[in-house]
Motif scaffolding. Structure first.
Motif, short mmCIF file in Angstrom:
data_model
loop_
_atom_site.label_atom_id
_atom_site.label_comp_id
_atom_site.label_asym_id
_atom_site.label_seq_id
_atom_site.Cartn_x
_atom_site.Cartn_y
_atom_site.Cartn_z
N GLU A 199 -19.28 -6.95 44.44
CA GLU A 199 -19.33 -6.46 43.06
C GLU A 199 -18.02 -6.77 42.33
O GLU A 199 -18.04 -7.14 41.15
CB GLU A 199 -19.62 -4.96 43.05
N VAL A 202 -18.12 -10.40 41.40
CA VAL A 202 -18.92 -10.65 40.20
C VAL A 202 -18.15 -10.28 38.94
O VAL A 202 -18.18 -11.01 37.94
CB VAL A 202 -20.25 -9.87 40.28
N ASP A 203 -17.46 -9.13 38.99
CA ASP A 203 -16.66 -8.74 37.82
C ASP A 203 -15.64 -9.82 37.46
O ASP A 203 -15.44 -10.14 36.29
CB ASP A 203 -15.94 -7.41 38.09
N LEU A 251 -24.89 -1.67 27.98
CA LEU A 251 -24.63 -2.61 29.06
C LEU A 251 -24.13 -1.88 30.30
O LEU A 251 -24.47 -2.24 31.43
CB LEU A 251 -23.59 -3.64 28.60
N LYS A 252 -23.34 -0.83 30.10
CA LYS A 252 -22.81 -0.08 31.23
C LYS A 252 -23.94 0.63 31.98
O LYS A 252 -23.91 0.75 33.21
CB LYS A 252 -21.77 0.93 30.75
N VAL A 254 -27.03 -0.47 32.25
CA VAL A 254 -27.74 -1.49 33.01
C VAL A 254 -26.98 -1.83 34.29
O VAL A 254 -27.55 -1.97 35.37
CB VAL A 254 -27.97 -2.76 32.16
N ARG A 255 -25.67 -1.95 34.18
CA ARG A 255 -24.86 -2.26 35.35
C ARG A 255 -24.95 -1.16 36.40
O ARG A 255 -25.00 -1.42 37.60
CB ARG A 255 -23.41 -2.48 34.94
N ALA A 256 -24.98 0.09 35.94
CA ALA A 256 -25.11 1.21 36.89
C ALA A 256 -26.46 1.16 37.60
O ALA A 256 -26.55 1.39 38.81
CB ALA A 256 -24.95 2.54 36.15
N GLN A 258 -28.19 -1.47 38.16
CA GLN A 258 -28.19 -2.63 39.06
C GLN A 258 -27.38 -2.39 40.33
O GLN A 258 -27.57 -3.09 41.33
CB GLN A 258 -27.63 -3.85 38.32
N ALA A 259 -26.49 -1.39 40.31
CA ALA A 259 -25.63 -1.13 41.47
C ALA A 259 -26.12 0.05 42.31
O ALA A 259 -25.53 0.35 43.35
CB ALA A 259 -24.20 -0.86 41.01
N ARG A 278 -32.01 -2.08 40.08
CA ARG A 278 -31.94 -2.90 41.29
C ARG A 278 -33.22 -2.75 42.08
O ARG A 278 -33.70 -1.65 42.32
CB ARG A 278 -30.73 -2.44 42.11
#
Length: 492
Positions: A199, A202-203, A251-252, A254-256, A258-259, A278
């Protein structure tokens, strides 16, 4: 823990697919291509880029100008100066053709199928076992977009948007990932440590430029992660899912999603929001809905604590904004008491979505000097006893009642009793931002009757105050007593 059993069918991890997207390795594989048109030239160039051994069956005099130029600069193109025939399919991985007539297309299709070779006849979908998508190339990162042949122009538009989101340097980061993947996976056991490393990788891929020291720094990170004796602890993220429209997610958020390892979601969270999560994440419905059997808050707290202590990344997904009537305070307190890290990702609250859909400003300086969000539903299922009705009865205060459908008559009578004019504008929105959205606009004296006609089976918002005077639906449905719009198609 029976209350934690799903109360509705769990959303599918993958919605229905028109076609299965497959990335096919063609390095050194024999591919046959019949025809020398412009379309065939593009397919030949695409196949060559994949490392395929391309055999073209076409009279040299029939090659298009583009195809002839491609042949001149690619010695690995095998040109057979003859028409195709059934014998060309032996040992072929794929078969492609550009055929002028359906009769020829059917013949090629049948011959390839008979030889057991997957076949595609260009621009004739009825003679295609597979299709080519619109491609974004950051190889080894490759994105392919398909509309199942229904709208190629749409696929191209999507490709252009993705092109702007993916930096060109992603190609180099993808190559670097291939270089260090085996070493990283050998040193880092499956689980939190390995995922944490990737992760962070990716960042960096989206925020940093590669330099000569990048690989060395990444290998140092691997050693650091591998040297940790204690497993990484879990954490909980409270995420606002917004009012329903997945395009309103941050966006934050969506990232949460996905993780996440586990997602505990409310009943009002839409399926299209969950679709962004995810795929491997376990999803559990723990929602509460007025008038329906629901999970106890204590059980939800216990579940978050247990999962986080087991090292899981937990997302508590709440409709709207978790900090507005979402009981987030109780959950945060329970987690902090157990020393479990908790993060908050705000969402668009329903009142903001309501204002947007109605095209009104909740704090228009000509109509409102303040705005208030008030719950219309206490723990006892009725209006809270400590509401300051005298303060709310001023029409220049914009008030939005959440969960006020079943208490609308009490809201109306209380405001009238404390001096609010019966003509004060009122707007009701049901399932705001969703496909089944409905709206009603009228006055305070019509509120209770309007709710009775609209029903309270879906989420209800009630907006009261002069700010709603400019709101009006497009379709009349309740005659002179007010108006109600039919379900509204979302913008975008």
């Amino acid at each position: 823990m029976d209350a934690l059993k799903p109360q509705r069918n769990e959303p599918a991890r993958m919605e229905r697919l028109a076609k299965l997207p497959v990335f096919w390795g063609l390095e050194g594989k024999r591919v046959v291509l019949a025809g020398g048109s412009e379309g065939a030239a593009w397919k030949a160039e695409l196949l060559l880029a994949c490392g395929a051994e391309v055999h073209v069956y076409c009279s040299k005099g029939d090659l298009s100008e583009t195809f002839a130029a491609l042949v001149a600069r690619n010695s690995c193109l095998n040109i057979h100066d003859q028409p195709w025939h059934p014998g060309i399919f032996e040992n072929a991985e794929l078969a492609l053709a550009d055929c002028e007539t359906d009769v020829e297309a059917e013949a090629f299709y049948s011959a390839a199928r008979g030889a057991g070779v997957p076949v595609n006849v260009i621009d004739k979908p009825e003679f295609c076992q597979f299709q080519f998508g619109s491609i974004v190339n950051r190889s080894p990162v490759v994105v392919s977009i398909s509309t199942d042949g229904a709208a190629p122009i749409l696929a191209q538009a999507i490709r252009r948007r993705i092109e702007t989101l993916l930096p060109l340097s992603l190609k180099d980061w993808g190559a670097l990932a291939q270089t260090i993947r085996e070493r990283a996976n050998r040193r880092l056991a499956p689980g939190p440590a390995r995922r944490s490393f990737w992760e962070k990788f990716v960042d960096r891929a989206f925020t940093e430029r590669l330099d000569e020291d990048t690989e060395e720094r990444l290998l140092a990170d691997i050693a650091t992660q591998a040297g940790r004796r204690e497993p990484a602890g879990g954490r909980v993220t409270l995420v606002g899912a917004g009012p329903g429209d997945a395009e309103l997610l941050t966006l934050k958020a969506v990232r949460a999603l996905q993780a996440a390892d586990v997602i505990l979601f409310d009943d009002l969270v839409s399926a299209e929001v969950l679709e962004l999560a995810r795929r491997e994440a376990k999803r559990m419905l723990v929602g509460k809905r007025g008038g329906r059997e629901s999970c106890k808050q204590e059980d939800i707290n216990d579940m978050m604590i247990r999962l986080a202590k087991a090292g899981k990344r937990v997302v508590r997904l709440k409709s709207g904004d978790p900090m507005i009537f979402g009981r987030a305070g109780e959950e945060i307190a329970a987690l902090e008491a157990e020393n479990i890290p908790v993060e908050i990702v705000p969402g668009i609250t329903a009142a903001s979505a309501m204002a947007s859909r109605l095209g009104v400003s909740l704090t228009h300086r000509d109509h409102a000097q303040s705005v208030r969000f008030v719950t219309g539903h206490s723990r006892q299922g009725k209006l809270p006893e400590n509401i300051d009705w005298k303060s709310l009865s001023n029409p220049s205060i914009t008030t939005v009642f959440y969960m006020g459908g079943r208490t609308a008559a009490g809201i109306q009578s209380s405001l009238l009793a404390h001096g609010m004019p019966a003509s004060t504008p009122v707007a009701i929105m049901i399932s705001v931002s969703r496909l089944n959205e409905r709206r009603w606009c009228g006055s305070l004296e019509q509120l209770a009757a309007a709710i009775e006609r609209l029903g309270v089976n879906e989420p209800v918002l009630i907006g009261i105050g002069d700010a709603f005077g400019v709101a009006s639906p497009a379709v009349s449905g309740l005659g002179t007593e007010g108006s109600v719009a039919a379900p509204v198609q979302r913008a975008g």
